[in-house]
Design a protein around this motif. Structure first.
Motif, PDB file in Angstrom:
ATOM      1  N   VAL A 116       2.428  -7.917   7.332  1.00 21.01           N
ATOM      2  CA  VAL A 116       2.264  -8.230   5.911  1.00 21.01           C
ATOM      3  C   VAL A 116       2.181  -6.942   5.107  1.00 21.01           C
ATOM      4  CG1 VAL A 116      -0.238  -8.424   6.223  1.00 21.01           C
ATOM      5  CG2 VAL A 116       0.817  -9.390   4.189  1.00 21.01           C
ATOM      6  N   TRP A 117       2.796  -6.973   3.927  1.00 21.19           N
ATOM      7  CA  TRP A 117       2.692  -5.874   2.966  1.00 21.19           C
ATOM      8  C   TRP A 117       2.260  -6.455   1.636  1.00 21.19           C
ATOM      9  CZ3 TRP A 117       1.954  -1.398   0.891  1.00 21.19           C
ATOM     10  CH2 TRP A 117       2.460  -1.072  -0.367  1.00 21.19           C
ATOM     11  N   GLU A 118       1.189  -5.919   1.058  1.00 22.10           N
ATOM     12  CA  GLU A 118       0.734  -6.339  -0.263  1.00 22.10           C
ATOM     13  C   GLU A 118       0.501  -5.101  -1.119  1.00 22.10           C
ATOM     14  OE1 GLU A 118       0.857  -9.152  -1.452  1.00 22.10           O
ATOM     15  OE2 GLU A 118       0.357 -10.714  -0.011  1.00 22.10           O
ATOM     16  N   PRO A 211      -2.165   5.525   0.456  1.00 20.32           N
ATOM     17  CA  PRO A 211      -2.809   6.185  -0.694  1.00 20.32           C
ATOM     18  C   PRO A 211      -1.837   6.310  -1.868  1.00 20.32           C
ATOM     19  CG  PRO A 211      -3.235   7.375   1.358  1.00 20.32           C
ATOM     20  CD  PRO A 211      -2.162   6.379   1.654  1.00 20.32           C
ATOM     21  N   LEU A 212      -2.365   6.307  -3.058  1.00 27.74           N
ATOM     22  CA  LEU A 212      -1.516   6.397  -4.250  1.00 27.74           C
ATOM     23  C   LEU A 212      -0.669   7.671  -4.262  1.00 27.74           C
ATOM     24  CD1 LEU A 212      -3.892   5.049  -7.036  1.00 27.74           C
ATOM     25  CD2 LEU A 212      -1.851   3.943  -6.119  1.00 27.74           C
ATOM     26  N   GLY A 213      -1.196   8.743  -3.703  1.00 30.01           N
ATOM     27  CA  GLY A 213      -0.458   9.994  -3.722  1.00 30.01           C
ATOM     28  C   GLY A 213       0.449  10.213  -2.533  1.00 30.01           C
ATOM     29  N   ALA A 214       0.558   9.209  -1.640  1.00 27.20           N
ATOM     30  CA  ALA A 214       1.363   9.390  -0.434  1.00 27.20           C
ATOM     31  C   ALA A 214       2.855   9.387  -0.766  1.00 27.20           C
ATOM     32  CB  ALA A 214       1.066   8.271   0.562  1.00 27.20           C
ATOM     33  N   PRO A 215       3.647  10.251  -0.122  1.00 26.76           N
ATOM     34  CA  PRO A 215       5.102  10.220  -0.327  1.00 26.76           C
ATOM     35  C   PRO A 215       5.682   8.951   0.288  1.00 26.76           C
ATOM     36  CG  PRO A 215       4.530  11.746   1.433  1.00 26.76           C
ATOM     37  CD  PRO A 215       3.239  11.312   0.813  1.00 26.76           C
ATOM     38  N   LEU A 216       6.572   8.295  -0.442  1.00 29.91           N
ATOM     39  CA  LEU A 216       7.154   7.026  -0.002  1.00 29.91           C
ATOM     40  C   LEU A 216       8.640   7.190   0.266  1.00 29.91           C
ATOM     41  CD1 LEU A 216       5.458   4.737  -2.683  1.00 29.91           C
ATOM     42  CD2 LEU A 216       4.824   4.897  -0.263  1.00 29.91           C
ATOM     43  N   ARG A 217       9.100   6.593   1.345  1.00 29.61           N
ATOM     44  CA  ARG A 217      10.529   6.633   1.671  1.00 29.61           C
ATOM     45  C   ARG A 217      11.322   5.628   0.837  1.00 29.61           C
ATOM     46  NH1 ARG A 217      11.828   9.009   6.583  1.00 29.61           N
ATOM     47  NH2 ARG A 217      13.540   7.541   6.887  1.00 29.61           N
ATOM     48  N   ILE A 218      10.646   4.549   0.426  1.00 29.96           N
ATOM     49  CA  ILE A 218      11.273   3.521  -0.415  1.00 29.96           C
ATOM     50  C   ILE A 218      10.236   3.066  -1.444  1.00 29.96           C
ATOM     51  CG2 ILE A 218      12.901   2.663   1.328  1.00 29.96           C
ATOM     52  CD1 ILE A 218      10.940   0.413   1.915  1.00 29.96           C
ATOM     53  N   PRO A 219      10.679   2.461  -2.571  1.00 32.07           N
ATOM     54  CA  PRO A 219       9.716   1.944  -3.547  1.00 32.07           C
ATOM     55  C   PRO A 219       8.881   0.826  -2.920  1.00 32.07           C
ATOM     56  CG  PRO A 219      11.917   2.095  -4.494  1.00 32.07           C
ATOM     57  CD  PRO A 219      12.071   2.315  -3.023  1.00 32.07           C
ATOM     58  N   PRO A 220       7.620   0.703  -3.292  1.00 29.13           N
ATOM     59  CA  PRO A 220       6.753  -0.309  -2.684  1.00 29.13           C
ATOM     60  C   PRO A 220       7.168  -1.739  -2.980  1.00 29.13           C
ATOM     61  CG  PRO A 220       5.628   0.808  -4.482  1.00 29.13           C
ATOM     62  CD  PRO A 220       6.877   1.581  -4.216  1.00 29.13           C
ATOM     63  N   VAL A 249      15.449 -11.125   8.087  1.00 26.54           N
ATOM     64  CA  VAL A 249      14.113 -10.905   8.638  1.00 26.54           C
ATOM     65  C   VAL A 249      14.011  -9.486   9.211  1.00 26.54           C
ATOM     66  CG1 VAL A 249      12.467 -11.619  10.414  1.00 26.54           C
ATOM     67  CG2 VAL A 249      13.716 -13.354   9.104  1.00 26.54           C
ATOM     68  N   ALA A 250      15.070  -9.053   9.907  1.00 24.10           N
ATOM     69  CA  ALA A 250      15.077  -7.700  10.466  1.00 24.10           C
ATOM     70  C   ALA A 250      15.005  -6.649   9.358  1.00 24.10           C
ATOM     71  CB  ALA A 250      16.335  -7.499  11.318  1.00 24.10           C
ATOM     72  N   MET A 251      15.650  -6.934   8.223  1.00 25.47           N
ATOM     73  CA  MET A 251      15.599  -5.995   7.102  1.00 25.47           C
ATOM     74  C   MET A 251      14.177  -5.856   6.575  1.00 25.47           C
ATOM     75  SD  MET A 251      15.348  -5.934   3.520  1.00 25.47           S
ATOM     76  CE  MET A 251      15.929  -7.549   2.984  1.00 25.47           C
ATOM     77  N   TYR A 252      13.460  -6.986   6.450  1.00 22.08           N
ATOM     78  CA  TYR A 252      12.077  -6.917   5.983  1.00 22.08           C
ATOM     79  C   TYR A 252      11.210  -6.128   6.954  1.00 22.08           C
ATOM     80  CZ  TYR A 252      12.458  -9.934   1.925  1.00 22.08           C
ATOM     81  OH  TYR A 252      12.775 -10.434   0.686  1.00 22.08           O
ATOM     82  N   LEU A 253      11.463  -6.255   8.243  1.00 12.30           N
ATOM     83  CA  LEU A 253      10.692  -5.477   9.208  1.00 12.30           C
ATOM     84  C   LEU A 253      10.998  -3.987   9.090  1.00 12.30           C
ATOM     85  CD1 LEU A 253      10.807  -7.813  12.329  1.00 12.30           C
ATOM     86  CD2 LEU A 253       8.768  -7.122  11.057  1.00 12.30           C
ATOM     87  N   ARG A 254      12.257  -3.639   8.779  1.00 19.01           N
ATOM     88  CA  ARG A 254      12.592  -2.227   8.553  1.00 19.01           C
ATOM     89  C   ARG A 254      11.855  -1.698   7.336  1.00 19.01           C
ATOM     90  NH1 ARG A 254      17.833  -4.027   9.646  1.00 19.01           N
ATOM     91  NH2 ARG A 254      18.478  -3.809   7.463  1.00 19.01           N
ATOM     92  N   VAL A 255      11.764  -2.521   6.286  1.00 17.64           N
ATOM     93  CA  VAL A 255      11.014  -2.126   5.095  1.00 17.64           C
ATOM     94  C   VAL A 255       9.552  -1.896   5.467  1.00 17.64           C
ATOM     95  CG1 VAL A 255      10.160  -2.896   2.850  1.00 17.64           C
ATOM     96  CG2 VAL A 255      12.559  -3.273   3.465  1.00 17.64           C
ATOM     97  N   TRP A 256       8.989  -2.818   6.238  1.00 18.94           N
ATOM     98  CA  TRP A 256       7.582  -2.699   6.632  1.00 18.94           C
ATOM     99  C   TRP A 256       7.353  -1.406   7.419  1.00 18.94           C
ATOM    100  CZ3 TRP A 256       4.325  -1.984  10.651  1.00 18.94           C
ATOM    101  CH2 TRP A 256       2.982  -2.331  10.464  1.00 18.94           C
ATOM    102  N   ARG A 257       8.238  -1.120   8.351  1.00 18.58           N
ATOM    103  CA  ARG A 257       8.069   0.078   9.178  1.00 18.58           C
ATOM    104  C   ARG A 257       8.221   1.346   8.351  1.00 18.58           C
ATOM    105  NH1 ARG A 257      11.496  -3.233  13.113  1.00 18.58           N
ATOM    106  NH2 ARG A 257       9.929  -4.197  14.464  1.00 18.58           N
ATOM    107  N   SER A 258       9.092   1.299   7.353  1.00 24.27           N
ATOM    108  CA  SER A 258       9.241   2.450   6.477  1.00 24.27           C
ATOM    109  C   SER A 258       7.970   2.685   5.671  1.00 24.27           C
ATOM    110  CB  SER A 258      10.439   2.243   5.533  1.00 24.27           C
ATOM    111  OG  SER A 258      10.594   3.337   4.676  1.00 24.27           O
ATOM    112  N   LEU A 259       7.385   1.612   5.142  1.00 18.66           N
ATOM    113  CA  LEU A 259       6.128   1.733   4.398  1.00 18.66           C
ATOM    114  C   LEU A 259       4.994   2.180   5.319  1.00 18.66           C
ATOM    115  CD1 LEU A 259       6.467  -1.527   2.260  1.00 18.66           C
ATOM    116  CD2 LEU A 259       6.490   0.817   1.372  1.00 18.66           C
TER     117      LEU A 259
END
Length: 281
Positions: A116-118, A211-220, A249-259
């Motif tokens: 889950v990502w929130e 954290p708010l200041g963490a570098p992100l690979r993709i937008p949240p 579904v696999a795409m969402y898991l890739r997003v989760w792993r990136s986050l």
């Protein structure tokens, strides 16, 4: 309403029309079929034109009236296919919030691993009853739904029994902003943050905080859930989408792993939660 959803509804309407025109007893007109079913004839044309969503009962009655009961399963598969894609809040909440929570309980009960990502709220599986109550009250006010908040809260909290059953694992990611969102009184938020600190030590939970200041690979972007790598669930202001397509579904898991790469866990996560606790107190 999405294009995919509407196209699927129109395709079902075309199939219903085919069944009417090839009825076992001979071709039926719309008014003739309406009379057999006890419906207004406009409903026939709305269903065939994809302007109204059929229910399972509608499809069962239609197949029986045209003398083709063997077509019921095919029609229901079509209905499940596009109803699973988009479930409007207006329809889902017509009977209140409790039925929606009960549906979620069934889906979660069948899963062994949940990702889950929130980005703006605490995940429901980790909410306190007070926090859940304020969340559901806000949505009840927004949608004007029937006041069944206490029943809905009890149903949501029962879902957390899943966390105490062997073989289950919740992988939860939360953006730090969600720890500060004042969608409830400060005292309620403080209690919720205490609950999160306790969750860090659970053996069935991996809680990561970005954290708010963490570098992100993709937008949240918006939150989502993935149950057992077989279904992904997302929601927006007008609907909730349940997607079972394997590639999606696999795409969402890739997003989760990136986050997940931007998240902190364990003591570092507790430190981020601690900052929020100090701010709210």
């Amino acid at each position: 309403m999405s294009t995919d959803y509407q196209q699927a509804r129109e395709a079902l309407g075309i199939r219903l029309r085919e069944l009417r025109l090839t009825a076992a007893g001979g071709r039926l007109t719309g008014p003739q079929l309406a009379q057999l079913l006890g419906w207004g004839h406009s409903k026939i044309y709305k269903l065939e034109g994809g302007r109204q969503t059929a229910t399972a009962e509608d499809l069962t009655a239609w197949a029986a009236a045209v003398g083709r009961p063997q077509a019921v399963e095919e029609l229901l598969v079509r209905l499940r296919g596009f109803e699973a894609q988009i479930r409007s809040w207006r329809r889902q909440l017509a009977a209140g919030h409790r039925p929606v929570q009960d549906t979620w309980n069934i889906a979660v009960g069948e899963a062994r691993t949940i990702h889950v990502w929130e980005e703006s709220v605490i995940p429901g599986m980790l909410q306190t009853a007070d926090y859940a109550r304020h969340m559901l009250l806000r949505y009840a006010e927004l949608y004007g739904t029937r006041p069944d908040t206490e029943e809905a809260v009890r149903s949501r909290i029962r879902r957390q029994d899943w966390l105490y059953q062997g073989g289950h694992r919740l992988h939860a990611l939360v953006w730090e902003a969600a720890l500060h969102a004042r969608i409830c009184p400060p005292s309620v938020l403080a209690g919720q943050l205490d609950r999160l600190v306790a969750a860090v030590g659970m053996d069935t939970v991996e809680l990561g905080v970005i954290p708010l200041g963490a570098p992100l690979r993709i937008p949240p972007a918006s939150g989502f859930w993935v149950l057992d790598e077989r279904v992904a669930v997302t929601e927006d202001w007008h609907s909730e989408s349940w997607v079972e397509d394997g590639e999606t579904v696999a795409m969402y898991l890739r997003v989760w792993r990136s986050l997940r790469q931007a998240a902190v866990v364990g003591a570092e996560a507790q430190a981020v939660i601690g900052r929020a606790q100090r701010a709210v107190r």
